[in-house]
Motif scaffolding. Sequence first.
Motif, PDB file in Angstrom:
ATOM      1  N   ILE A  21       0.900  -0.841  -0.159  1.00  0.00           N
ATOM      2  CA  ILE A  21       0.091  -0.198   0.194  1.00  0.00           C
ATOM      3  C   ILE A  21       1.098   1.464   0.130  1.00  0.00           C
ATOM      4  O   ILE A  21       1.865   1.367   1.169  1.00  0.00           O
ATOM      5  N   LEU A  22       0.681   1.927  -0.832  1.00  0.00           N
ATOM      6  CA  LEU A  22       1.110   3.766  -0.826  1.00  0.00           C
ATOM      7  C   LEU A  22       0.558   4.867  -1.494  1.00  0.00           C
ATOM      8  O   LEU A  22      -0.339   4.384  -1.617  1.00  0.00           O
ATOM      9  N   LYS A  23       1.049   5.381  -1.662  1.00  0.00           N
ATOM     10  CA  LYS A  23       0.766   6.714  -1.523  1.00  0.00           C
ATOM     11  C   LYS A  23       1.055   7.370  -3.199  1.00  0.00           C
ATOM     12  O   LYS A  23       2.333   7.202  -3.118  1.00  0.00           O
ATOM     13  N   ASP A  24       0.138   8.058  -3.706  1.00  0.00           N
ATOM     14  CA  ASP A  24       1.012   9.467  -4.903  1.00  0.00           C
ATOM     15  C   ASP A  24       0.894  10.288  -4.309  1.00  0.00           C
ATOM     16  O   ASP A  24       0.701  10.972  -3.157  1.00  0.00           O
ATOM     17  N   ASN A  25       1.222  11.486  -5.472  1.00  0.00           N
ATOM     18  CA  ASN A  25       1.185  12.462  -4.617  1.00  0.00           C
ATOM     19  C   ASN A  25      -0.126  13.094  -5.900  1.00  0.00           C
ATOM     20  O   ASN A  25      -1.116  12.439  -6.476  1.00  0.00           O
ATOM     21  N   SER A  26       0.308  14.584  -5.401  1.00  0.00           N
ATOM     22  CA  SER A  26      -1.653  14.867  -5.883  1.00  0.00           C
ATOM     23  C   SER A  26      -1.092  15.154  -7.249  1.00  0.00           C
ATOM     24  O   SER A  26      -2.425  15.176  -8.215  1.00  0.00           O
ATOM     25  N   SER A  27       0.126  15.402  -8.217  1.00  0.00           N
ATOM     26  CA  SER A  27       0.184  15.123  -9.189  1.00  0.00           C
ATOM     27  C   SER A  27      -0.173  13.100 -10.322  1.00  0.00           C
ATOM     28  O   SER A  27      -0.586  12.481 -11.268  1.00  0.00           O
ATOM     29  N   GLY A  28      -0.044  12.415  -8.884  1.00  0.00           N
ATOM     30  CA  GLY A  28      -0.161  10.916  -9.487  1.00  0.00           C
ATOM     31  C   GLY A  28       0.666   9.906  -9.955  1.00  0.00           C
ATOM     32  O   GLY A  28       1.100   9.158  -9.699  1.00  0.00           O
ATOM     33  N   LEU A  29       1.973  10.941  -9.139  1.00  0.00           N
ATOM     34  CA  LEU A  29       3.147  10.252  -9.563  1.00  0.00           C
ATOM     35  C   LEU A  29       3.847   9.529  -7.669  1.00  0.00           C
ATOM     36  O   LEU A  29       2.741   9.655  -6.707  1.00  0.00           O
ATOM     37  N   PHE A  30       4.180   7.974  -7.991  1.00  0.00           N
ATOM     38  CA  PHE A  30       4.450   7.262  -6.720  1.00  0.00           C
ATOM     39  C   PHE A  30       5.730   6.739  -7.100  1.00  0.00           C
ATOM     40  O   PHE A  30       6.323   6.693  -7.860  1.00  0.00           O
ATOM     41  N   ASN A  31       6.422   6.919  -5.482  1.00  0.00           N
ATOM     42  CA  ASN A  31       8.080   5.780  -5.450  1.00  0.00           C
ATOM     43  C   ASN A  31       8.358   5.633  -4.171  1.00  0.00           C
ATOM     44  O   ASN A  31       7.697   5.917  -3.658  1.00  0.00           O
ATOM     45  N   GLU A  32       8.028   4.344  -4.446  1.00  0.00           N
ATOM     46  CA  GLU A  32       8.055   3.290  -3.095  1.00  0.00           C
ATOM     47  C   GLU A  32       9.838   2.806  -2.730  1.00  0.00           C
ATOM     48  O   GLU A  32       9.557   1.958  -3.832  1.00  0.00           O
ATOM     49  N   ILE A  33      10.883   2.239  -1.896  1.00  0.00           N
ATOM     50  CA  ILE A  33      11.370   1.432  -1.928  1.00  0.00           C
ATOM     51  C   ILE A  33      11.341   0.276  -1.018  1.00  0.00           C
ATOM     52  O   ILE A  33      10.094   1.345   0.450  1.00  0.00           O
ATOM     53  N   ILE A  34      10.352  -1.017  -0.940  1.00  0.00           N
ATOM     54  CA  ILE A  34      10.098  -1.689  -0.644  1.00  0.00           C
ATOM     55  C   ILE A  34      12.235  -2.753  -0.097  1.00  0.00           C
ATOM     56  O   ILE A  34      12.337  -3.541  -0.427  1.00  0.00           O
ATOM     57  N   THR A  35      11.999  -2.812   1.690  1.00  0.00           N
ATOM     58  CA  THR A  35      13.135  -3.357   1.644  1.00  0.00           C
ATOM     59  C   THR A  35      12.932  -4.650   2.535  1.00  0.00           C
ATOM     60  O   THR A  35      12.058  -5.163   3.933  1.00  0.00           O
ATOM     61  N   ARG A  36      12.744  -5.722   1.662  1.00  0.00           N
ATOM     62  CA  ARG A  36      12.563  -7.425   1.644  1.00  0.00           C
ATOM     63  C   ARG A  36      12.851  -8.149   0.712  1.00  0.00           C
ATOM     64  O   ARG A  36      12.890  -8.034  -0.532  1.00  0.00           O
ATOM     65  N   PRO A  37      13.720  -8.912   1.773  1.00  0.00           N
ATOM     66  CA  PRO A  37      14.236  -9.820   0.733  1.00  0.00           C
ATOM     67  C   PRO A  37      13.031 -10.961   0.061  1.00  0.00           C
ATOM     68  O   PRO A  37      12.186 -11.179   0.520  1.00  0.00           O
ATOM     69  N   PHE A  38      13.023 -11.577  -1.629  1.00  0.00           N
ATOM     70  CA  PHE A  38      12.391 -12.296  -1.904  1.00  0.00           C
ATOM     71  C   PHE A  38      13.403 -13.359  -2.716  1.00  0.00           C
ATOM     72  O   PHE A  38      14.946 -13.391  -2.850  1.00  0.00           O
TER      73      PHE A  38
END
Length: 96
Positions: free
Chosen positions: A56-73
């Motif tokens: 679950i992440l949030k975009d900015n008011s322009s619709g852009l999003f960028n998130e880093i999830i630290t988790r091993p796969f």
Amino acid sequence: MIEKYLPTRSRSAVVEVQYSDNGLVVSGAVQKTIAFREDLFVDVFDQRGTLIESIILKDNSSGLFNEIITRPFDSGVYVAQLQYHDVIVTDFFTVR
């Protein structure tokens, strides 16, 4: 099973994922008519189609999003799927 999740593109939404150094970078944009932040949901599936992670992440008011999830796969091919209203877009990433 992963063939059913072939990369899907849309002019209304874009998702891009990259994995490196135990971090999953999820970025993209959604086309919006209202300028306020929204919750976005990205599901990550393994190559068998099993749900591995729901992000679950949030975009900015322009619709852009960028998130880093630290988790091993584990090693393998994965697909990230963003659903925004009635649009579904996907992107693949590989863990070595």
